[in-house]
Motif scaffolding. Structure first.
Motif, mmCIF file in Angstrom:
data_model
loop_
_atom_site.group_PDB
_atom_site.id
_atom_site.type_symbol
_atom_site.label_atom_id
_atom_site.label_comp_id
_atom_site.label_asym_id
_atom_site.label_seq_id
_atom_site.Cartn_x
_atom_site.Cartn_y
_atom_site.Cartn_z
ATOM 1 N N PHE A 55 0.837 -1.195 0.000
ATOM 2 C CA PHE A 55 0.000 0.000 0.000
ATOM 3 C C PHE A 55 0.870 1.242 0.000
ATOM 4 C CE2 PHE A 55 0.608 -1.413 4.324
ATOM 5 C CZ PHE A 55 0.980 -0.270 5.005
ATOM 6 N N SER A 56 0.262 2.337 -0.375
ATOM 7 C CA SER A 56 0.899 3.644 -0.398
ATOM 8 C C SER A 56 0.010 4.603 0.380
ATOM 9 C CB SER A 56 1.049 4.114 -1.849
ATOM 10 O OG SER A 56 1.619 5.397 -1.914
ATOM 11 N N ASN A 57 0.430 5.859 0.459
ATOM 12 C CA ASN A 57 -0.479 6.835 1.050
ATOM 13 C C ASN A 57 -1.224 7.607 -0.035
ATOM 14 O OD1 ASN A 57 1.387 8.636 0.083
ATOM 15 N ND2 ASN A 57 1.989 9.455 2.061
ATOM 16 N N ARG A 58 -1.096 7.162 -1.268
ATOM 17 C CA ARG A 58 -1.857 7.732 -2.381
ATOM 18 C C ARG A 58 -3.151 6.930 -2.508
ATOM 19 N NH1 ARG A 58 2.002 10.778 -1.532
ATOM 20 N NH2 ARG A 58 3.494 11.397 -3.106
ATOM 21 N N LEU A 59 -4.273 7.614 -2.690
ATOM 22 C CA LEU A 59 -5.549 6.916 -2.793
ATOM 23 C C LEU A 59 -6.599 7.808 -3.416
ATOM 24 C CD1 LEU A 59 -7.368 8.286 -0.314
ATOM 25 C CD2 LEU A 59 -5.949 6.795 1.043
ATOM 26 N N ILE A 74 2.160 4.812 9.415
ATOM 27 C CA ILE A 74 2.407 3.857 10.502
ATOM 28 C C ILE A 74 1.081 3.253 10.951
ATOM 29 C CG2 ILE A 74 3.193 3.614 12.894
ATOM 30 C CD1 ILE A 74 5.371 5.687 12.196
ATOM 31 N N ASP A 75 0.044 4.082 11.060
ATOM 32 C CA ASP A 75 -1.290 3.573 11.394
ATOM 33 C C ASP A 75 -1.762 2.559 10.358
ATOM 34 O OD1 ASP A 75 -1.588 5.157 13.708
ATOM 35 O OD2 ASP A 75 -2.409 6.819 12.539
ATOM 36 N N HIS A 76 -1.498 2.843 9.079
ATOM 37 C CA HIS A 76 -1.896 1.919 8.015
ATOM 38 C C HIS A 76 -1.224 0.561 8.203
ATOM 39 C CE1 HIS A 76 -2.651 5.634 5.258
ATOM 40 N NE2 HIS A 76 -3.678 5.404 6.056
ATOM 41 N N GLU A 97 7.179 -3.377 6.431
ATOM 42 C CA GLU A 97 8.448 -2.851 5.911
ATOM 43 C C GLU A 97 8.173 -1.655 5.007
ATOM 44 O OE1 GLU A 97 12.281 -4.459 3.338
ATOM 45 O OE2 GLU A 97 10.728 -5.865 3.954
ATOM 46 N N ASP A 98 9.043 -0.674 5.077
ATOM 47 C CA ASP A 98 8.982 0.500 4.206
ATOM 48 C C ASP A 98 9.817 0.186 2.961
ATOM 49 O OD1 ASP A 98 9.235 2.963 2.932
ATOM 50 O OD2 ASP A 98 9.699 4.066 4.773
ATOM 51 N N LEU A 99 9.187 0.135 1.806
ATOM 52 C CA LEU A 99 9.874 -0.153 0.546
ATOM 53 C C LEU A 99 10.112 1.101 -0.287
ATOM 54 C CD1 LEU A 99 7.845 -3.307 -0.591
ATOM 55 C CD2 LEU A 99 9.986 -3.245 0.694
ATOM 56 N N SER A 100 9.855 2.258 0.274
ATOM 57 C CA SER A 100 9.961 3.514 -0.464
ATOM 58 C C SER A 100 11.381 3.747 -0.955
ATOM 59 C CB SER A 100 9.557 4.689 0.428
ATOM 60 O OG SER A 100 8.277 4.492 0.971
ATOM 61 N N SER A 101 11.485 4.268 -2.180
ATOM 62 C CA SER A 101 12.787 4.677 -2.709
ATOM 63 C C SER A 101 13.184 5.974 -2.024
ATOM 64 C CB SER A 101 12.707 4.907 -4.216
ATOM 65 O OG SER A 101 12.416 3.705 -4.873
ATOM 66 N N LEU A 112 5.935 3.526 -0.513
ATOM 67 C CA LEU A 112 5.418 2.175 -0.695
ATOM 68 C C LEU A 112 5.745 1.352 0.539
ATOM 69 C CD1 LEU A 112 4.023 0.178 -2.641
ATOM 70 C CD2 LEU A 112 6.316 -0.475 -3.414
ATOM 71 N N TYR A 113 4.743 0.663 1.038
ATOM 72 C CA TYR A 113 4.888 -0.151 2.258
ATOM 73 C C TYR A 113 4.335 -1.534 1.990
ATOM 74 C CZ TYR A 113 5.266 4.599 3.909
ATOM 75 O OH TYR A 113 5.649 5.915 4.056
ATOM 76 N N VAL A 114 4.810 -2.515 2.746
ATOM 77 C CA VAL A 114 4.293 -3.879 2.636
ATOM 78 C C VAL A 114 4.137 -4.475 4.031
ATOM 79 C CG1 VAL A 114 6.575 -4.977 2.369
ATOM 80 C CG2 VAL A 114 4.532 -6.116 1.468
ATOM 81 N N VAL A 115 3.054 -5.183 4.207
ATOM 82 C CA VAL A 115 2.864 -6.011 5.411
ATOM 83 C C VAL A 115 2.821 -7.448 4.914
ATOM 84 C CG1 VAL A 115 1.348 -6.597 7.332
ATOM 85 C CG2 VAL A 115 1.661 -4.205 6.685
#
Length: 120
Positions: A55-59, A74-76, A97-101, A112-115
């Motif tokens: 997920f991202s914070n774009r929506l 972090i809440d997400h 994990e934070d996958l952001s460039s 970009l984040y992944v759980v």
């Protein structure tokens, strides 16, 4: 298969314990029944199988659920982890994990984040 996972009968059209991996990419923030969907993911995953929810914070603010729109990244991550934990899908080893460039400490492009989790 293309399914509307926000319907009450969002049963995935697959046999039990058939997949090694399931990916949910950039759509968790639109699910109105996330616990049901994660339970279904647990049903179709083989024991030891992995799920990754990106997920991202774009929506699209008009389409995202209220819980998502009023929270930060972090809440997400905590929310998605809770979906997996409380879904009764049999998940363990839940990690975020934070996958952001990044360039230094600054995020380049969209965050970009992944759980991830493993089916017990």
């Amino acid at each position: 298969a293309v399914l509307d996972l926000n319907k009450a009968s969002a049963r995935l059209p697959y046999e039990d314990s058939i997949f090694d991996k399931v990916i949910c990419q950039l759509s968790i923030d639109y699910l109105t029944r996330p616990l049901d969907v994660m339970r279904e993911v647990g049903r179709v995953l083989k024991p030891g199988g992995r799920v990754a929810i990106l997920f991202s914070n774009r929506l699209f603010i008009q389409k995202a659920i209220g819980l998502w729109t009023g929270a930060d990244d972090i809440d997400h991550a905590y929310t998605v982890g809770a979906y997996l934990h409380y879904s009764r899908g049999g998940f363990g080893d839940i990690k975020a994990e934070d996958l952001s460039s990044r360039r230094g400490k600054l995020i380049v492009g969209d965050p970009l984040y992944v759980v991830t989790a493993v089916k017990k």
